[in-house]
Design a protein around this motif. Structure first.
Motif, PDB file in Angstrom:
ATOM      1  N   LYS A  30       0.814  -1.224   0.000  1.00 54.77           N
ATOM      2  CA  LYS A  30       0.000   0.000   0.000  1.00 54.77           C
ATOM      3  C   LYS A  30       0.845   1.270   0.000  1.00 54.77           C
ATOM      4  CE  LYS A  30      -0.693  -0.623   5.010  1.00 54.77           C
ATOM      5  NZ  LYS A  30      -0.263  -2.043   5.005  1.00 54.77           N
ATOM      6  N   ASN A  52      -3.998  -7.623   3.183  1.00 53.17           N
ATOM      7  CA  ASN A  52      -3.454  -7.198   1.896  1.00 53.17           C
ATOM      8  C   ASN A  52      -4.155  -7.892   0.737  1.00 53.17           C
ATOM      9  OD1 ASN A  52      -0.488  -7.397   3.724  1.00 53.17           O
ATOM     10  ND2 ASN A  52      -1.273  -5.443   2.961  1.00 53.17           N
ATOM     11  N   GLU A  73      -7.172  -6.025   0.035  1.00 49.62           N
ATOM     12  CA  GLU A  73      -6.871  -4.759  -0.638  1.00 49.62           C
ATOM     13  C   GLU A  73      -6.768  -4.930  -2.147  1.00 49.62           C
ATOM     14  OE1 GLU A  73      -4.162  -2.474   2.781  1.00 49.62           O
ATOM     15  OE2 GLU A  73      -3.221  -3.594   1.147  1.00 49.62           O
TER      16      GLU A  73
END
Length: 599
Positions: A495, A524, A527
């Protein structure tokens, strides 16, 4: 880089010499395949060389006849000048009195070339190597004999080199090395020299390793090793513990696939006589005299650097200050290193130029040094204070596979041996590890994943803790053999920039295993999935990542320290099958060579 083969046969016969040279070049093609050539001497010198792989040279030899009992050959990985027939080795002087092959880089070649051209010598190639036969010819014209002219020429060279030469009218091969490997083979009906043992292992398993600054003179009857002053050096003959079959494909389509499937055996060999479960000990005899170091610095390149990152974390977990450095960036003028520092060089070949430079620098300032390498008798093994062999056996595929796994296992043992820590659960897991590797190989769905994503625009690999180096390695393998863009990240860094690159055309391989913060890595995964990226989870079932993944590559439950090694095997297989479906040159990827012996 590059491969050298030389042979002198006791019984003569031009066919035998050419066959040995061509067999040797085939055994060395993993070191370079831009071009290849041979030279056979006595009574005159005949040279054949071609751009391209060995098959192009074979076509050039078809129907021809080369006379002589002594010969040299070379397979090239280009440094000075692009691949071409003219730039291919061997190179000769203007009158073809001497032919030379060379591995390494001659740093002062430009000055030498200017000097030689000023007195009338003509150059045909763009290579640094061509200065050598002209320097030798200058010595011959001054009345020196073959050996004296060869020595005089070598004395003028700066840089790294392994050099072999033959002379018209002579049954002798002359050779010298400096910071580039050469090994001699002692046969029944002839003698050999090469950059690496696979060049002649089908003929003999008895070898002598040359050290820096040594010269070799090989005749049909004798092998003589001398120092730079001409004094005979006492040498020991060693026996190689593997044979020609070990270096073959054994029915596999590619060396890489064969070597991936050899990993259970490689791990067993690495562990043999080093782990005693009943005695509750992990012992590495070659490191027994070392106490727990104040600090450890790893130096390595490429795949070995990823293993070093793994090893450094193992030691930090055991309370030792440990750092991994890219060998090319290791500078003892900047890095704090002294007699209390243990510097560990991780190198598959034991000849990697940048790693050897770092180790030599560490030795100069008084640090203790350890080589973790696969090659017995290599420069790293001879020059370091201590050596631990990973025992993976011969690896021919340019992309490292079984040596990486063996390096990781070896570093598990090194960390335990240096700190004296015994983890009964870890030892129990090591006992079962080869079988678990075999389970991954037998049950992997990697080919299905490769089919699904072979046309992806790019590939991302993420992991935390011990999985982070494996994510880097997974990306490197994908780049090396598929020629596709791939990147590996510590998952938490995704990120902080790389997430901008994530699309529905960038599959993300997420390593989610026990002991490596699986919950955070799962975050993650969510994401990237939110941004439309397909997810391939490599997991031991420690979390519910399966429900978020588009594909799952399973690994057996094991000790958290070892889980990333199993995950790595799945990534090796994915890269292999993507490359296979794309029709890539898997064992010999473009622009790459197995042993990087130039800086």
């Amino acid at each position: 880089m590059c491969g050298i083969i030389g042979y002198v046969g006791e019984n003569g016969g031009d066919t035998a010499v050419v066959d040995v040279l061509m067999d040797g070049l085939s055994g060395l093609e993993y070191r370079g395949y831009d071009s290849a050539g041979i030279a056979v001497a006595e009574p005159s010198i005949a040279v054949r060389k071609r751009e391209g792989d060995i098959s192009a040279l074979e076509e050039a030899l078809h129907g021809g006849k080369l006379d002589g009992t002594a010969g040299i050959g070379h397979t090239r990985w280009s440094t000075h000048g692009p691949p071409s027939d003219v730039n291919a080795h061997p190179h000769t002087d203007d009158e073809t009195r001497v032919a030379v092959v060379h591995n390494g880089i001659i740093e002062n070649y430009r000055a030498l070339r200017d000097e030689l051209e000023a007195v009338g010598y003509r150059f045909e190639s763009e290579t640094d190597t061509e200065v050598v036969p002209h320097l030798i010819a200058a010595g011959l014209e001054d009345g020196l004999g073959c050996e004296a002219a060869f020595r005089q020429a070598v004395a003028r060279l700066e840089g790294s080199y392994a050099i072999a030469a033959v002379f018209a009218g002579s049954e002798t091969v002359y050779a010298a090395r400096h910071e580039s490997p050469l090994v001699l083979g002692i046969g029944e009906d002839g003698h050999y020299l090469a950059s690496d043992v696979p060049a002649f292992i089908q003929y003999t398993d008895r070898v002598i390793y040359l050290d820096d600054g040594e010269f070799a003179r090989i005749t049909p009857e004798t092998v003589t090793v001398t120092d730079d002053a001409g004094t005979v050096v006492e040498t020991s003959v060693e026996t190689i513990e593997w044979d020609a079959d070990d270096a073959g494909k054994s029915g596999y389509d590619h060396y890489m696939l064969k070597e991936i499937h050899e990993q259970p055996t490689a791990v067993r060999q690495c562990l043999r006589e080093r782990v005693e479960e009943l005695e509750r000990s992990i012992a590495v005899d070659s490191l027994a005299s070392l106490s727990t170091p104040e600090r450890v610095q790893f130096v390595a390149c490429g795949t070995s650097y990823h293993a070093a990152l793994y090893g450094a974390r193992l030691l930090r977990e055991r309370g030792v200050a440990a750092t991994a450095f890219l060998a090319s960036e290791y500078d003892t003028d900047v890095v704090p290193v002294d007699s209390e520092t243990l510097v560990i060089g991780v190198t598959q070949s034991g000849e990697t130029a940048d790693t050897m430079g770092a180790l030599r620098g560490a030795n100069t300032v008084g640090a203790r040094t350890v080589a973790v390498t696969n090659v017995v008798g290599s420069s790293a093994a001879r020059e370091c204070d201590h050596v631990m062999y990973v025992r993976a056996g011969p690896e021919i595929g340019v992309a490292a596979t079984k040596t990486f796994v063996s390096q990781q296992i070896a570093l598990v043992l090194v960390a335990s041996a240096l700190t004296g820590e015994y983890d009964s659960q870890l030892v129990s897991a090591l006992r079962d590890f080869s079988g678990q590797l075999q389970t991954v190989l037998d049950e992997s769905a990697a080919q299905e994943v490769a089919t699904a994503y072979r046309d992806a625009g790019a590939y991302f690999f993420i992991g935390r803790g011990h999985n982070a180096p494996v994510a880097l390695e997974g990306a490197l393998k994908m780049k090396e053999i598929t020629y596709k863009h791939a990147e590996g990240f510590a998952a938490g860094e995704l990120k902080h920039g790389p997430l901008a690159l994530v699309t529905d055309e960038t599959p993300v391989f997420a390593l989610v295993t026990a002991g490596s913060k699986p919950t955070k890595t799962l975050g993650n995964v969510k994401e990237v999935q939110t941004r439309g990226a397909p997810v391939v989870a490599v997991t031991d079932g420690c979390s519910d990542v399966e429900q978020y993944a588009d594909h799952v590559l399973e690994i057996p439950e094991t000790h958290p320290t070892l889980a990333p090694i199993l995950a790595n095997v799945q990534l090796q297989l994915v890269s292999y099958w993507v490359a296979h479906e794309l029709g890539r040159s898997i064992d010999k990827p473009r622009n790459l060579a197995k042993s990087v012996t130039v800086e």
